[in-house]
Design an enzyme around this catalytic site. Structure first.
Site, PDB file in Angstrom:
ATOM      1  CE  LYS A   1      -8.824  -3.518  13.866  1.00 14.53           C
ATOM      2  NZ  LYS A   1      -7.750  -3.632  12.884  1.00 14.53           N
TER       3      LYS A   1
ATOM      4  CG  ASP B   1      -6.842  -5.501   6.267  1.00 14.28           C
ATOM      5  OD1 ASP B   1      -6.411  -5.555   7.439  1.00 14.28           O
ATOM      6  OD2 ASP B   1      -7.334  -4.468   5.777  1.00 14.28           O
TER       7      ASP B   1
ATOM      8  CE  LYS C   1       8.559 -11.893 -14.540  1.00 16.67           C
ATOM      9  NZ  LYS C   1       9.337 -11.257 -15.574  1.00 16.67           N
TER      10      LYS C   1
ATOM     11  CG  ASN D   1      -0.177  -0.109   2.498  1.00 13.12           C
ATOM     12  OD1 ASN D   1       0.582   0.774   2.849  1.00 13.12           O
ATOM     13  ND2 ASN D   1      -0.344  -1.228   3.207  1.00 13.12           N
TER      14      ASN D   1
HETATM   15  O1  PMT Z   1       2.993   6.041   6.526  1.00 13.35           O
HETATM   16  P1  PMT Z   1       2.420   7.364   6.074  1.00 13.35           P
HETATM   17  O2  PMT Z   1       2.574   7.572   4.588  1.00 13.35           O
HETATM   18  O3  PMT Z   1       2.902   8.522   6.902  1.00 13.35           O
HETATM   19  O4  PMT Z   1       0.832   7.282   6.292  1.00 13.35           O
HETATM   20  C1  PMT Z   1       0.306   7.219   7.584  1.00 13.35           C
HETATM   21  C2  PMT Z   1      -0.880   6.247   7.652  1.00 13.35           C
HETATM   22  C3  PMT Z   1      -2.017   6.772   6.809  1.00 13.35           C
HETATM   23  C4  PMT Z   1      -0.465   4.840   7.173  1.00 13.35           C
HETATM   24  C5  PMT Z   1      -1.280   6.179   9.179  1.00 13.35           C
HETATM   25  O5  PMT Z   1      -1.608   7.463   9.624  1.00 13.35           O
HETATM   26  C6  PMT Z   1      -2.437   5.228   9.399  1.00 13.35           C
HETATM   27  O6  PMT Z   1      -3.596   5.600   9.308  1.00 13.35           O
HETATM   28  N1  PMT Z   1      -2.113   3.946   9.729  1.00 13.35           N
HETATM   29  C7  PMT Z   1      -3.112   2.861   9.869  1.00 13.35           C
HETATM   30  C8  PMT Z   1      -3.476   2.387   8.520  1.00 13.35           C
HETATM   31  C9  PMT Z   1      -4.380   1.193   8.577  1.00 13.35           C
HETATM   32  O7  PMT Z   1      -3.971   0.128   8.213  1.00 13.35           O
HETATM   33  O8  PMT Z   1      -5.543   1.382   9.098  1.00 13.35           O
HETATM   34  P2  PMT Z   1      -6.645   0.206   9.238  1.00 13.35           P
HETATM   35  O9  PMT Z   1      -7.883   0.940   9.492  1.00 13.35           O
HETATM   36  O10 PMT Z   1      -6.586  -0.729   8.084  1.00 13.35           O
HETATM   37  O11 PMT Z   1      -6.187  -0.598  10.525  1.00 13.35           O
HETATM   38  C10 PMT Z   1      -6.559  -0.196  11.834  1.00 13.35           C
HETATM   39  C11 PMT Z   1      -5.472  -0.567  12.820  1.00 13.35           C
HETATM   40  O12 PMT Z   1      -5.307  -1.998  12.832  1.00 13.35           O
HETATM   41  C12 PMT Z   1      -4.121   0.026  12.517  1.00 13.35           C
HETATM   42  O13 PMT Z   1      -3.528   0.418  13.723  1.00 13.35           O
HETATM   43  C13 PMT Z   1      -3.345  -1.152  11.897  1.00 13.35           C
HETATM   44  O14 PMT Z   1      -1.953  -1.068  12.179  1.00 13.35           O
HETATM   45  C14 PMT Z   1      -3.972  -2.337  12.611  1.00 13.35           C
HETATM   46  N2  PMT Z   1      -3.910  -3.585  11.813  1.00 13.35           N
HETATM   47  C15 PMT Z   1      -4.591  -3.685  10.621  1.00 13.35           C
HETATM   48  C16 PMT Z   1      -4.537  -4.877   9.931  1.00 13.35           C
HETATM   49  C17 PMT Z   1      -3.799  -5.965  10.467  1.00 13.35           C
HETATM   50  N3  PMT Z   1      -3.714  -7.133   9.824  1.00 13.35           N
HETATM   51  N4  PMT Z   1      -3.152  -5.825  11.632  1.00 13.35           N
HETATM   52  C18 PMT Z   1      -3.216  -4.658  12.318  1.00 13.35           C
HETATM   53  O15 PMT Z   1      -2.603  -4.531  13.392  1.00 13.35           O
END
Ligand code: PMT
Length: 401
Positions: A340, A278, A288, A209
């Site tokens: 969570k 995810d 490949k 991403n």
């Molecule tokens: O890195 P930058 O370019 O500065 O950008 C910053 C950012 C946009 C990445 C950051 O500010 C941000 O929002 N990070 C979380 C992004 C995200 O994955 O959000 P989510 O809504 O998908 O996940 C929610 C939370 O669950 C997050 O804390 C994530 O780390 C966590 N998660 C998600 C999926 C997974 N398999 N394991 C997790 O721990």
């Protein structure tokens, strides 16, 4: 407020030297012990005697003028300081430090310093905009040096624009803020995750991403600045490690999970800034994958939700998640907070320009227990990270007392 704080002011040669005199006065009035080093050109503007009187300390101007034979002055001064401020910071001193040149008392001391260095640049607007100066500023930023941005206004050279040394009152406020924050996380261990993960498809392709790691690295830098033992678990990004931070590099969500688990029991704060995949390909091809006629399908499976898993295991850790949303930000953030079992969710609307992925700035709203909600203005990610930790540590202190 600055009682027992030792501040070394390095003054280089620009018309703004007169403001450095006022800065010594403000810092001393706030209780700091201030020592001053001047470059040769700074002395063309103001005599060392002025700084000597204002600081009530000797002023240093020459690397070879060793006043005390029991020490080497530039090493001794570098070791003495809790904080070093270069104000005004000319293009010349910025260029020398960026390139590791130590040819006078200011630059040899800066190279010998382990204390944080802040530079307050001041110069003509076109000089500030010059490609070489920008390169040098970027290099120093990557070396962990902090800048006090010049303000805009009338410049002594007749131009109007960015290049004015920030006002002494404002610099003094920043110094006070810094020392107030400095110890808030000492004795604490903070684990921060940052950047994207890569989920391999075959030896040359992966799913990922747009996360640049900027927000997570800023969070780690702020935690270290506040005195925490800071572990930064980072996906593949090309950012320098903030000073005082231990970085562990990982690639996939699975690697990140293992690295976080290894530090979770001993952590006080865990900040999940990383944009973790995810889904990952169910199988990774050994060779490949060859293109073929028509479409192709890759079967995906869920990765472990690290934040959710930590939420189930947590004891006393403060668990902070981020949420990247494009719509219904508040609704989804609150839902993630509960599902969570996090203590805080920091939500950013990544559809907003200059916020979220890749930008240097961000705008967030923090959600917490008992319907807690606090919005933060758009600001640079480093500044935001400091404010977020300040707010969260204050809130946690209020729960403890
Ligand atoms: O890195 P930058 O370019 O500065 O950008 C910053 C950012 C946009 C990445 C950051 O500010 C941000 O929002 N990070 C979380 C992004 C995200 O994955 O959000 P989510 O809504 O998908 O996940 C929610 C939370 O669950 C997050 O804390 C994530 O780390 C966590 N998660 C998600 C999926 C997974 N398999 N394991 C997790 O721990």
């Amino acid at each position: 407020m600055l009682e027992n704080r030792k501040i070394l002011l390095c003054v280089s040669g620009g018309i703004a030297v007169y403001k450095a005199v006022a800065l010594v006065s403000k810092l001393s009035q706030a209780g700091a012990s201030v020592k001053v080093i001047m470059t040769e050109s700074a002395q063309q503007f103001v005599q060392p005697l002025t700084f000597q009187v204002m600081s009530r300390n000797d002023v240093y101007t020459d690397t070879f003028d060793e006043k005390d034979s029991s020490v080497i002055a530039h090493i001794d001064l570098a070791d003495w300081a809790d904080l070093i401020i270069v104000a005004p910071g000319t293009a010349n001193v910025i260029g020398k430090l960026a390139n590791g040149i130590g040819d006078d008392m200011v630059t040899t001391t800066l190279l010998a310093a382990t204390a944080p260095i802040w530079i307050a640049p001041a110069m003509n607007v076109h000089m500030y905009d010059h490609a070489a100066v920008k390169r040098n500023l970027q290099q120093l930023h990557e070396d962990g040096i902090r800048f006090i941005e010049p303000s805009e206004g009338f410049l002594a050279c007749g131009y109007v624009g960015k290049g004015r040394l920030e006002e002494p009152e404002k610099i003094t406020e920043l110094v006070k803020d810094y020392f107030t924050r400095e110890h808030k996380l000492s004795g604490k261990k903070v684990v921060v995750t940052a950047g994207p993960t890569r989920e391999r498809i075959d030896p040359v392709r992966f799913l990922t991403n747009f996360s640049s790691g900027k927000m997570g690295y800023a969070m780690a830098g702020a935690a270290a600045e506040m005195g925490a033992e800071t572990i930064l678990i980072s996906g593949p990004v090309s950012l320098p490690v903030p000073s005082g931070v231990t970085r562990i590099q990982v690639e996939s969500a699975e690697d990140m999970l293992k690295a976080v688990e290894a530090h979770f029991d001993t952590a006080n704060y865990v900040v999940k800034t990383a944009a973790v995949a995810d889904y990952r390909p169910k199988a990774i091809a050994n060779q490949k994958m060859k293109k073929q006629e028509g479409g192709s399908t890759i079967e995906l499976e869920r990765t472990v939700d690290i934040l959710k898993q930590l939420g189930q295991q947590k004891k006393n850790q403060v668990l902070i998640g981020f949420a990247a949303e494009t719509n219904d930000v508040s609704k989804y953030a609150k839902e993630k907070l509960t599902r969570k079992n996090a203590d805080y969710i920091i939500a950013n609307d990544v559809s907003e320009a200059q916020a979220g992925f890749e930008s240097d700035t961000n705008r967030v709203t923090v959600f917490g227990k008992n319907d807690f909600e606090q919005a933060f203005d758009m600001m640079p990610k480093q500044q935001l990270a400091r404010q977020l930790f300040e707010m969260i540590t204050d809130k946690e202190e209020s729960y403890d007392s």
